[in-house]
Scaffold this motif. Sequence first.
Motif, PDB file in Angstrom:
ATOM      1  N   GLY A 172      17.324  -0.279  16.024  1.00 49.97           N
ATOM      2  CA  GLY A 172      16.040  -0.653  16.592  1.00 49.97           C
ATOM      3  C   GLY A 172      14.932  -0.920  15.590  1.00 49.97           C
ATOM      4  N   PHE A 173      13.711  -0.705  16.035  1.00 48.05           N
ATOM      5  CA  PHE A 173      12.512  -1.080  15.291  1.00 48.05           C
ATOM      6  C   PHE A 173      12.285  -0.184  14.071  1.00 48.05           C
ATOM      7  CE2 PHE A 173      11.759  -1.641  19.898  1.00 48.05           C
ATOM      8  CZ  PHE A 173      11.741  -3.031  19.946  1.00 48.05           C
ATOM      9  N   VAL A 174      11.618  -0.759  13.066  1.00 47.74           N
ATOM     10  CA  VAL A 174      11.191   0.004  11.894  1.00 47.74           C
ATOM     11  C   VAL A 174       9.680   0.189  11.982  1.00 47.74           C
ATOM     12  CG1 VAL A 174      11.018   0.063   9.385  1.00 47.74           C
ATOM     13  CG2 VAL A 174      13.069  -0.884  10.467  1.00 47.74           C
ATOM     14  N   PRO A 175       9.196   1.427  12.168  1.00 51.41           N
ATOM     15  CA  PRO A 175       7.748   1.650  12.264  1.00 51.41           C
ATOM     16  C   PRO A 175       7.069   1.450  10.913  1.00 51.41           C
ATOM     17  CG  PRO A 175       9.032   3.538  13.082  1.00 51.41           C
ATOM     18  CD  PRO A 175       9.965   2.659  12.333  1.00 51.41           C
ATOM     19  N   GLU A 176       5.789   1.140  10.946  1.00 57.01           N
ATOM     20  CA  GLU A 176       5.045   0.890   9.710  1.00 57.01           C
ATOM     21  C   GLU A 176       5.020   2.106   8.797  1.00 57.01           C
ATOM     22  OE1 GLU A 176       0.458   1.677  10.146  1.00 57.01           O
ATOM     23  OE2 GLU A 176       1.040   0.203  11.654  1.00 57.01           O
ATOM     24  N   ASP A 177       5.067   3.318   9.369  1.00 55.83           N
ATOM     25  CA  ASP A 177       5.013   4.508   8.516  1.00 55.83           C
ATOM     26  C   ASP A 177       6.319   4.746   7.767  1.00 55.83           C
ATOM     27  OD1 ASP A 177       6.555   5.362  10.639  1.00 55.83           O
ATOM     28  OD2 ASP A 177       5.541   7.279  10.886  1.00 55.83           O
ATOM     29  N   HIS A 178       7.360   3.934   8.065  1.00 53.28           N
ATOM     30  CA  HIS A 178       8.626   4.029   7.334  1.00 53.28           C
ATOM     31  C   HIS A 178       8.690   3.054   6.158  1.00 53.28           C
ATOM     32  CE1 HIS A 178       9.816   6.408  10.762  1.00 53.28           C
ATOM     33  NE2 HIS A 178      11.059   6.511  10.367  1.00 53.28           N
ATOM     34  N   ILE A 179       7.738   2.133   6.062  1.00 54.08           N
ATOM     35  CA  ILE A 179       7.779   1.121   5.007  1.00 54.08           C
ATOM     36  C   ILE A 179       7.500   1.776   3.654  1.00 54.08           C
ATOM     37  CG2 ILE A 179       6.753  -1.006   4.125  1.00 54.08           C
ATOM     38  CD1 ILE A 179       8.340  -1.417   6.680  1.00 54.08           C
ATOM     39  N   TYR A 182       0.684  10.753   8.652  1.00 57.77           N
ATOM     40  CA  TYR A 182       0.864   9.453   7.999  1.00 57.77           C
ATOM     41  C   TYR A 182      -0.481   8.792   7.703  1.00 57.77           C
ATOM     42  CZ  TYR A 182       1.418   4.367   7.853  1.00 57.77           C
ATOM     43  OH  TYR A 182       1.323   3.039   7.534  1.00 57.77           O
ATOM     44  N   ARG A 183      -0.619   8.340   6.466  1.00 53.62           N
ATOM     45  CA  ARG A 183      -1.766   7.533   6.074  1.00 53.62           C
ATOM     46  C   ARG A 183      -1.349   6.641   4.914  1.00 53.62           C
ATOM     47  NH1 ARG A 183      -6.378   7.659   2.791  1.00 53.62           N
ATOM     48  NH2 ARG A 183      -5.893   9.709   1.886  1.00 53.62           N
ATOM     49  N   ARG A 184      -1.749   5.377   4.981  1.00 51.42           N
ATOM     50  CA  ARG A 184      -1.365   4.420   3.942  1.00 51.42           C
ATOM     51  C   ARG A 184      -2.604   3.906   3.220  1.00 51.42           C
ATOM     52  NH1 ARG A 184       3.273   1.632   3.074  1.00 51.42           N
ATOM     53  NH2 ARG A 184       4.094   2.362   5.057  1.00 51.42           N
ATOM     54  N   VAL A 185      -2.536   3.892   1.906  1.00 47.53           N
ATOM     55  CA  VAL A 185      -3.612   3.352   1.089  1.00 47.53           C
ATOM     56  C   VAL A 185      -3.546   1.824   1.133  1.00 47.53           C
ATOM     57  CG1 VAL A 185      -4.574   3.270  -1.244  1.00 47.53           C
ATOM     58  CG2 VAL A 185      -3.503   5.370  -0.399  1.00 47.53           C
ATOM     59  N   LYS A 196       8.386   7.924  22.111  1.00 44.01           N
ATOM     60  CA  LYS A 196       8.683   9.357  22.111  1.00 44.01           C
ATOM     61  C   LYS A 196       8.815   9.934  20.703  1.00 44.01           C
ATOM     62  CE  LYS A 196      11.923  12.615  24.301  1.00 44.01           C
ATOM     63  NZ  LYS A 196      13.095  12.712  25.200  1.00 44.01           N
ATOM     64  N   VAL A 197       9.576   9.264  19.843  1.00 45.95           N
ATOM     65  CA  VAL A 197       9.896   9.820  18.522  1.00 45.95           C
ATOM     66  C   VAL A 197       8.887   9.395  17.466  1.00 45.95           C
ATOM     67  CG1 VAL A 197      11.643   9.963  16.705  1.00 45.95           C
ATOM     68  CG2 VAL A 197      12.338   9.894  19.114  1.00 45.95           C
ATOM     69  N   TYR A 198       8.643   8.100  17.351  1.00 48.80           N
ATOM     70  CA  TYR A 198       7.789   7.614  16.271  1.00 48.80           C
ATOM     71  C   TYR A 198       6.302   7.871  16.526  1.00 48.80           C
ATOM     72  CZ  TYR A 198      12.108   5.092  15.187  1.00 48.80           C
ATOM     73  OH  TYR A 198      13.416   4.770  14.912  1.00 48.80           O
ATOM     74  N   GLU A 199       5.898   7.896  17.802  1.00 43.95           N
ATOM     75  CA  GLU A 199       4.473   8.088  18.095  1.00 43.95           C
ATOM     76  C   GLU A 199       4.189   9.425  18.759  1.00 43.95           C
ATOM     77  OE1 GLU A 199       2.563   4.655  19.719  1.00 43.95           O
ATOM     78  OE2 GLU A 199       3.348   3.363  18.150  1.00 43.95           O
ATOM     79  N   GLY A 200       5.215  10.274  18.876  1.00 42.38           N
ATOM     80  CA  GLY A 200       5.021  11.679  19.222  1.00 42.38           C
ATOM     81  C   GLY A 200       4.564  11.988  20.628  1.00 42.38           C
ATOM     82  N   ASN A 201       5.027  11.204  21.618  1.00 44.21           N
ATOM     83  CA  ASN A 201       4.659  11.474  23.002  1.00 44.21           C
ATOM     84  C   ASN A 201       5.810  12.165  23.741  1.00 44.21           C
ATOM     85  OD1 ASN A 201       1.990   9.898  23.325  1.00 44.21           O
ATOM     86  ND2 ASN A 201       3.356   8.394  22.402  1.00 44.21           N
ATOM     87  N   GLY A 210       0.829  -1.198   0.000  1.00 47.82           N
ATOM     88  CA  GLY A 210       0.000   0.000   0.000  1.00 47.82           C
ATOM     89  C   GLY A 210       0.864   1.248   0.000  1.00 47.82           C
ATOM     90  N   PRO A 211       0.696   2.148  -0.983  1.00 46.26           N
ATOM     91  CA  PRO A 211       1.492   3.381  -0.999  1.00 46.26           C
ATOM     92  C   PRO A 211       1.077   4.335   0.106  1.00 46.26           C
ATOM     93  CG  PRO A 211      -0.170   3.431  -2.721  1.00 46.26           C
ATOM     94  CD  PRO A 211      -0.242   2.057  -2.118  1.00 46.26           C
ATOM     95  N   ARG A 212       2.034   5.095   0.586  1.00 45.06           N
ATOM     96  CA  ARG A 212       1.742   6.128   1.575  1.00 45.06           C
ATOM     97  C   ARG A 212       1.270   7.397   0.880  1.00 45.06           C
ATOM     98  NH1 ARG A 212       7.500   6.294   4.495  1.00 45.06           N
ATOM     99  NH2 ARG A 212       8.041   6.416   2.293  1.00 45.06           N
ATOM    100  N   ILE A 213       0.279   8.052   1.462  1.00 40.96           N
ATOM    101  CA  ILE A 213      -0.043   9.402   1.019  1.00 40.96           C
ATOM    102  C   ILE A 213       1.158  10.269   1.372  1.00 40.96           C
ATOM    103  CG2 ILE A 213      -1.581  11.369   1.325  1.00 40.96           C
ATOM    104  CD1 ILE A 213      -2.833   8.958  -0.102  1.00 40.96           C
TER     105      ILE A 213
END
Length: 468
Positions: free
Chosen positions: A427-434, A141-144, A379-384, A108-111
């Motif tokens: 570390g981890f690769v968030p889904e919004d980086h795919i 972030y939003r993915r089609v 903190k970084v990927y989910e903005g808290n 799925g492409p990212r917007i």
Amino acid sequence: MKVQWAKFVVVLVLYLLFLYWVESWLGLLVVPFIYDAYISRKIKWQWWKDAETPVRVVMSWVDAIVFALVAVYFINQFFFQNYVIPSSSLEKSLLTGDYLFVSKVSYGPRIPQTPLTMPLTQHTMPVFGTKSYLEWPHWDYRRVKGTGQVQLNDIVVFNYPAGDTICSDLRYQAMDYYQLCYGYGYQLYPNRPQIDSLSDEQRLRLFDEICTLGRKYIQGNFQEFGQIDSRPTDRRENYVKRCVGLPGQTLQIKDRVVYLDGKANPTPREAQFTYRLKLKRHLTDEEMLTLQITMEDLAQLNQYGYMPLTADAAKRLKQSHDICDSIELNTEASEWDIYPLNGNMHWTRDNYGPVWIPKKGASIDLSLKNIAIYERPIKVYEGNDLEIRDGKIFINGEQATSYTFKMDYYWMMGDNRHNSADSRYWGFVPEDHIVGKPIFIWWSSDPDRHGFSGIRWSRLFTMVDNIK
């Protein structure tokens, strides 16, 4: 006129299907312009065709170039993109010089989060060295919806997670800024105490002081490192690795073997590890080709005394007494550059974890023992806002003993296991980086050979899914 109406209907249907796919009905504002271009013709879209010759010639080229750039941007953003393997981190599965057809539709492409960008660039204008994108507007972030999801052992293209902060000097742009901070901080920190003698809170405070010291050093040496800058998620470097851990799984590496939920995940047949060896003579071109040894591998051997080899190549060298004097697996491994950099769990590249991979909607109990692992996703990927005060964890100003993740995360590793900057280090690769999934190799050229002899004919149009 009937032909024009037919063209209009076809274009309109395709456009509406696209809007339905991306779930963005704001694009309906364009429909009147499509109608005008085919039917009403109130706007002179190609006014320059009636102009004088110089203007007509120049504008015809401008029109063609703009159309090509828009088409390339649209195709690259939503359908597929070309990607070249720049380094040896996936050898010998994917080779340096392989050109990949990367499908955006597979996951799925990212917007686009930074929609105003120059086509065919990732983050920098090649000639001017300036940013190739505008940071405003910036969309969330939003993915089609795609044709599938990331599967275990898929080879995946993604944005470099640690690339959110960079040094603007070209020599350091591709480096892990946080590793630079810790590296210089370690050198400058006076009388560093024994880690094992500290409590969890003292250990976290120590690493924070070390990182702060290194950060101040980098910021104070502007002429060497340049400015400290940041990059949006979709403008970070593109990396390609193999997914060896899925959301919700517990990963552990024991003696170089990856275990998921206690079960061994098969090591790719072309995986490499480094071996210490002494050669009796120089290798011939034919021997290098047979053993899949590159000039880069030999340079590493000359510099460090070891080089990467597949298990099959190591076995052949061991049996070739006229070539190899001695060969043994390189088991040296540092624990100081391993993720989490501020945790020092005494893990290494060959023995790592166990670590639970965050899953969307799943919760984990937080403590001072594991907060270093999950601090960056929270903190970084989910903005808290996350901080530790008086031995307690606070998220967005409230004391927290658990956290529920908003995204899926993945664990990525290169097949060249001792020569790959991967999840073991950042570390981890968030889904919004795919970014997407490589489908096939459309071109391959050996950087050690030139002309027709450098073309790897056998790799052309090889399906990536067949590379296990």
